[in-house]
Design a protein around this motif. Sequence first.
Motif, PDB file in Angstrom:
ATOM      1  N   VAL A  30       0.858  -1.182   0.000  1.00  0.00           N
ATOM      2  CA  VAL A  30       0.000   0.000   0.000  1.00  0.00           C
ATOM      3  C   VAL A  30       0.898   1.237   0.000  1.00  0.00           C
ATOM      4  O   VAL A  30       1.682   1.438   0.930  1.00  0.00           O
ATOM      5  N   ILE A  31       0.776   2.053  -1.037  1.00  0.00           N
ATOM      6  CA  ILE A  31       1.583   3.273  -1.126  1.00  0.00           C
ATOM      7  C   ILE A  31       0.740   4.441  -0.635  1.00  0.00           C
ATOM      8  O   ILE A  31      -0.303   4.759  -1.217  1.00  0.00           O
ATOM      9  N   GLY A  32       1.200   5.089   0.433  1.00  0.00           N
ATOM     10  CA  GLY A  32       0.433   6.154   1.054  1.00  0.00           C
ATOM     11  C   GLY A  32       0.558   7.506   0.384  1.00  0.00           C
ATOM     12  O   GLY A  32      -0.432   8.042  -0.121  1.00  0.00           O
ATOM     13  N   PRO A  33       1.748   8.098   0.319  1.00  0.00           N
ATOM     14  CA  PRO A  33       1.895   9.469  -0.177  1.00  0.00           C
ATOM     15  C   PRO A  33       1.985   9.550  -1.699  1.00  0.00           C
ATOM     16  O   PRO A  33       2.126   8.533  -2.392  1.00  0.00           O
ATOM     17  N   GLU A  34       1.961  10.780  -2.185  1.00  0.00           N
ATOM     18  CA  GLU A  34       2.007  11.018  -3.627  1.00  0.00           C
ATOM     19  C   GLU A  34       3.420  10.941  -4.206  1.00  0.00           C
ATOM     20  O   GLU A  34       3.616  10.500  -5.334  1.00  0.00           O
ATOM     21  N   GLY A  68      -1.991   1.625  -5.279  1.00  0.00           N
ATOM     22  CA  GLY A  68      -1.368   2.935  -5.454  1.00  0.00           C
ATOM     23  C   GLY A  68      -1.290   3.280  -6.920  1.00  0.00           C
ATOM     24  O   GLY A  68      -1.011   2.422  -7.758  1.00  0.00           O
ATOM     25  N   ALA A  69      -1.524   4.523  -7.245  1.00  0.00           N
ATOM     26  CA  ALA A  69      -1.569   4.956  -8.639  1.00  0.00           C
ATOM     27  C   ALA A  69      -0.209   4.829  -9.316  1.00  0.00           C
ATOM     28  O   ALA A  69       0.839   5.003  -8.688  1.00  0.00           O
ATOM     29  N   SER A  70      -0.230   4.521 -10.612  1.00  0.00           N
ATOM     30  CA  SER A  70       0.995   4.495 -11.402  1.00  0.00           C
ATOM     31  C   SER A  70       1.509   5.922 -11.589  1.00  0.00           C
ATOM     32  O   SER A  70       0.810   6.902 -11.322  1.00  0.00           O
ATOM     33  N   MET A  71       2.731   6.033 -12.059  1.00  0.00           N
ATOM     34  CA  MET A  71       3.326   7.355 -12.252  1.00  0.00           C
ATOM     35  C   MET A  71       2.520   8.187 -13.245  1.00  0.00           C
ATOM     36  O   MET A  71       2.278   9.380 -13.023  1.00  0.00           O
ATOM     37  N   ARG A  72       2.057   7.563 -14.331  1.00  0.00           N
ATOM     38  CA  ARG A  72       1.292   8.308 -15.334  1.00  0.00           C
ATOM     39  C   ARG A  72      -0.069   8.727 -14.795  1.00  0.00           C
ATOM     40  O   ARG A  72      -0.525   9.835 -15.043  1.00  0.00           O
ATOM     41  N   GLU A 109      -0.059  11.699 -12.421  1.00  0.00           N
ATOM     42  CA  GLU A 109       0.117  13.009 -13.052  1.00  0.00           C
ATOM     43  C   GLU A 109      -1.090  13.901 -12.783  1.00  0.00           C
ATOM     44  O   GLU A 109      -0.975  15.131 -12.768  1.00  0.00           O
ATOM     45  N   ILE A 110      -2.258  13.310 -12.540  1.00  0.00           N
ATOM     46  CA  ILE A 110      -3.477  14.069 -12.278  1.00  0.00           C
ATOM     47  C   ILE A 110      -3.345  14.894 -11.003  1.00  0.00           C
ATOM     48  O   ILE A 110      -3.993  15.925 -10.844  1.00  0.00           O
ATOM     49  N   GLU A 111      -2.478  14.447 -10.083  1.00  0.00           N
ATOM     50  CA  GLU A 111      -2.190  15.264  -8.899  1.00  0.00           C
ATOM     51  C   GLU A 111      -0.940  16.097  -9.085  1.00  0.00           C
ATOM     52  O   GLU A 111      -0.916  17.274  -8.743  1.00  0.00           O
ATOM     53  N   LYS A 112       0.094  15.479  -9.626  1.00  0.00           N
ATOM     54  CA  LYS A 112       1.376  16.179  -9.724  1.00  0.00           C
ATOM     55  C   LYS A 112       1.270  17.452 -10.539  1.00  0.00           C
ATOM     56  O   LYS A 112       1.812  18.497 -10.156  1.00  0.00           O
ATOM     57  N   SER A 113       0.553  17.396 -11.651  1.00  0.00           N
ATOM     58  CA  SER A 113       0.455  18.542 -12.545  1.00  0.00           C
ATOM     59  C   SER A 113      -0.962  19.112 -12.553  1.00  0.00           C
ATOM     60  O   SER A 113      -1.883  18.501 -13.089  1.00  0.00           O
ATOM     61  N   LYS A 114      -1.119  20.272 -11.963  1.00  0.00           N
ATOM     62  CA  LYS A 114      -2.425  20.921 -11.968  1.00  0.00           C
ATOM     63  C   LYS A 114      -2.817  21.337 -13.383  1.00  0.00           C
ATOM     64  O   LYS A 114      -4.007  21.409 -13.704  1.00  0.00           O
ATOM     65  N   ARG A 122       2.819  22.443  -9.731  1.00  0.00           N
ATOM     66  CA  ARG A 122       3.066  21.087  -9.253  1.00  0.00           C
ATOM     67  C   ARG A 122       2.516  20.932  -7.840  1.00  0.00           C
ATOM     68  O   ARG A 122       2.476  21.891  -7.078  1.00  0.00           O
ATOM     69  N   GLN A 123       2.124  19.713  -7.486  1.00  0.00           N
ATOM     70  CA  GLN A 123       1.734  19.433  -6.115  1.00  0.00           C
ATOM     71  C   GLN A 123       2.905  19.753  -5.194  1.00  0.00           C
ATOM     72  O   GLN A 123       4.028  19.309  -5.424  1.00  0.00           O
ATOM     73  N   ALA A 124       2.612  20.539  -4.155  1.00  0.00           N
ATOM     74  CA  ALA A 124       3.679  20.962  -3.232  1.00  0.00           C
ATOM     75  C   ALA A 124       3.233  20.784  -1.786  1.00  0.00           C
ATOM     76  O   ALA A 124       3.405  21.653  -0.946  1.00  0.00           O
ATOM     77  N   GLY A 125       2.616  19.631  -1.503  1.00  0.00           N
ATOM     78  CA  GLY A 125       2.223  19.329  -0.137  1.00  0.00           C
ATOM     79  C   GLY A 125       1.092  20.185   0.381  1.00  0.00           C
ATOM     80  O   GLY A 125       0.976  20.401   1.586  1.00  0.00           O
ATOM     81  N   GLY A 126       0.218  20.677  -0.527  1.00  0.00           N
ATOM     82  CA  GLY A 126      -0.924  21.470  -0.095  1.00  0.00           C
ATOM     83  C   GLY A 126      -0.589  22.914   0.199  1.00  0.00           C
ATOM     84  O   GLY A 126      -1.441  23.678   0.659  1.00  0.00           O
ATOM     85  N   LYS A 127       0.655  23.333  -0.065  1.00  0.00           N
ATOM     86  CA  LYS A 127       1.070  24.693   0.269  1.00  0.00           C
ATOM     87  C   LYS A 127       1.300  25.487  -1.006  1.00  0.00           C
ATOM     88  O   LYS A 127       1.422  24.956  -2.086  1.00  0.00           O
ATOM     89  N   GLY A 128       1.365  26.833  -0.833  1.00  0.00           N
ATOM     90  CA  GLY A 128       1.744  27.698  -1.934  1.00  0.00           C
ATOM     91  C   GLY A 128       0.601  28.344  -2.676  1.00  0.00           C
ATOM     92  O   GLY A 128       0.812  29.038  -3.667  1.00  0.00           O
ATOM     93  N   VAL A 129      -0.645  28.162  -2.204  1.00  0.00           N
ATOM     94  CA  VAL A 129      -1.799  28.732  -2.893  1.00  0.00           C
ATOM     95  C   VAL A 129      -2.044  30.147  -2.386  1.00  0.00           C
ATOM     96  O   VAL A 129      -2.032  30.408  -1.183  1.00  0.00           O
ATOM     97  N   LYS A 130      -2.278  31.084  -3.306  1.00  0.00           N
ATOM     98  CA  LYS A 130      -2.585  32.463  -2.940  1.00  0.00           C
ATOM     99  C   LYS A 130      -3.868  32.885  -3.645  1.00  0.00           C
ATOM    100  O   LYS A 130      -3.957  32.861  -4.869  1.00  0.00           O
ATOM    101  N   VAL A 131      -4.888  33.257  -2.845  1.00  0.00           N
ATOM    102  CA  VAL A 131      -6.164  33.723  -3.384  1.00  0.00           C
ATOM    103  C   VAL A 131      -6.157  35.233  -3.344  1.00  0.00           C
ATOM    104  O   VAL A 131      -5.954  35.834  -2.280  1.00  0.00           O
ATOM    105  N   LEU A 132      -6.368  35.881  -4.487  1.00  0.00           N
ATOM    106  CA  LEU A 132      -6.304  37.333  -4.568  1.00  0.00           C
ATOM    107  C   LEU A 132      -7.627  37.898  -5.086  1.00  0.00           C
ATOM    108  O   LEU A 132      -7.945  37.785  -6.263  1.00  0.00           O
ATOM    109  N   LYS A 133      -8.391  38.485  -4.167  1.00  0.00           N
ATOM    110  CA  LYS A 133      -9.656  39.115  -4.529  1.00  0.00           C
ATOM    111  C   LYS A 133      -9.375  40.557  -4.895  1.00  0.00           C
ATOM    112  O   LYS A 133      -8.932  41.356  -4.062  1.00  0.00           O
TER     113      LYS A 133
END
Length: 496
Positions: free
Chosen positions: A74-78, A98-102, A105-110, A153-164
Amino acid sequence: MKVLIIGSGGREHAIAKLVRRSSLNPKIFVVMDYRNPGLEREAVETGGKWFVASTTSVGKVLEIANELSPDLIVIGPEEPQFAGVSDALREKGFTVFGASMRCAEIEKSKVFARTVMWKYNIDGRLYFKAFRDVEEARKFIEFAGDVVIKPARQAGGKGVKVLKDTQAYLSKDRSEVKRSYVDKLFTEMSSYRDIDYKIIVEQRVEGVEYTAMVITDGDYVLSLPLIQDHPHAFEYDIGPETGGMGSIQGPGWVLPFITFDEYRKTIEIVSKVLKALYMETKEPYIGAFAGQMMLTGVWGPTVIEFYSRFGDPEISNLVPIVESDFLEILDRAAEKRLAGVKLEINEDVVTIVKAIAPAGYPDDKKLASNHTIYVDENRIRELSCEVLYASVELGSNNMMYTKGSRAFEIVCSGKDYEEAYRKSENAVQFVESLDGWPLFYRRDIGSRELLEDRIRVAKRVREVYMARASNGLLGKVLIWLPGEGVIENPLIGFVR
C-alpha cells in the motif's frame, strides 16, 4: 497476510490502524523516511517489521519488497507515485494499491488535471492559464483581476494564494503583491525538474470546500463518505495554506452543508475524470483518488484539485467509523476485484480530527523542526479518542522530535458535533512541548459557530447555482460592458 505500507506520516498511521483490524490477520511492515513511533508500534505489535529508507527510492523500496515478499503493498503518499515506485513494484510482480506514475500526473500537474477536464468537457471545471516564463506570468498577473495563483506542481498542499481584486483604490498595492508572489513561486518551483510549467493562475470562486475520496480498481469506483478539510493555518480560515489542520465528517455519507444530490454529482464528476484519465494514459487507475471540491455558484460541485491518494488528514476521519474489512477492500482493488464491494460505516457518529503543529509550520520547516514533544496517549484514549503520529521522529534517546510539519492528529468521535468537539478540545491539551517551543492547532474546527457559517454559505451558494442551472448558465461567466451589454464567457482566452 503480509502488508507493506510505504509512507511516514499520519495518513499511513491511519491506514495501518484500519488495516490492522482485518480478519485476514495482517502482519504490517513499513518503509518510512524517518522513525515514526506510531508506525513502528503498528508493525511490531502485529509481528511485522519497520525500515527507515527513502520512500521515493525505487531501488531501496524494491530491495525491501524482495526481502519481505509481501502479499499487498500500500503506497500512502504522492511522491513515491511521482517517482515511479508503484510501476517498479508492479513490474516485479507485486500486488500494489497505489496509482501508477502516469495516473498520478493528475495530482502532480495541476495543468494536466485542468486540461483533462476541459478536453473531456467535464462539469466543475475552471478557467486557467499556466506559465513557464516568469516575465510572461508577471505581465498577465498585473491585469488578471480576481484570481488564484498556485504552484503548477503538487507541493504538499502549500503555496496557494487567493487574490480578490475588487477595490480599485488597492489595485496598485495588489499588483505589487501579485508580482512578488509570482517571483516567489517561480523561485520555489525551480527546484522541481519533473514539470515544465511553474505556476498556474485560475479563475477565483467562492463557496464551501469538501473532499470526495474513492477507491478504484480501474473499473469499479467505491465512494467514501464526504469529509471537509481545513487547509488554512489559523482559525476562521486565515493564514497560509497547509497540508490540512484538521477535518470533519458525518453524520453518515454527507456533511451538514452538502446534500445527497450534491454528493452524487460530485462522485459523478470524480468518476468521469477517472474515465478520462484512462483515455489519456491507457493505464487503469488502481488506488485511492480524491477530488478537492468546492460548492460554488458557478457550477455547484466544482473541482479545486485532485489527489492521487487518500487525503491527509481526511483518511483519519475514517478510523472510528469504518466497519467493513478495510484490508480486504484495498486488496480487492489492487487485484482488480472490487466490483460489488460495499463499504459499511457507522452512520450514527460524527468525527473531528485536529492536527497539532509546531510554530513555524508551514512557512519555515527548519524553524519548526527538532523540538522535543510529548503526547499522553492514555489520557487521550480515556476520552475515546485516537492519536495518529505524523511528522514526529523517535530519537536514539527515546525522545520524540518534530520534523517541521503537523506533529500529531487527534481523532475524536461522538453522537453529534457538540460531543465530538468537546472531546477534541479536551484531548489536544495532552500534547506538550518539552522544550517550550510553541505549538498550535485550530480551535474552531468542528465548532458550532463554524458549522453554522458553512451551512449559511452553502445555502446562499445553492440558491445561486440552482438558479443558474434553471436558466442553462452553469459554468458560464457573464460580465456587463458599457456599450456592449452582457458578454458570455469573456475568459475563454484564459484557458491554455
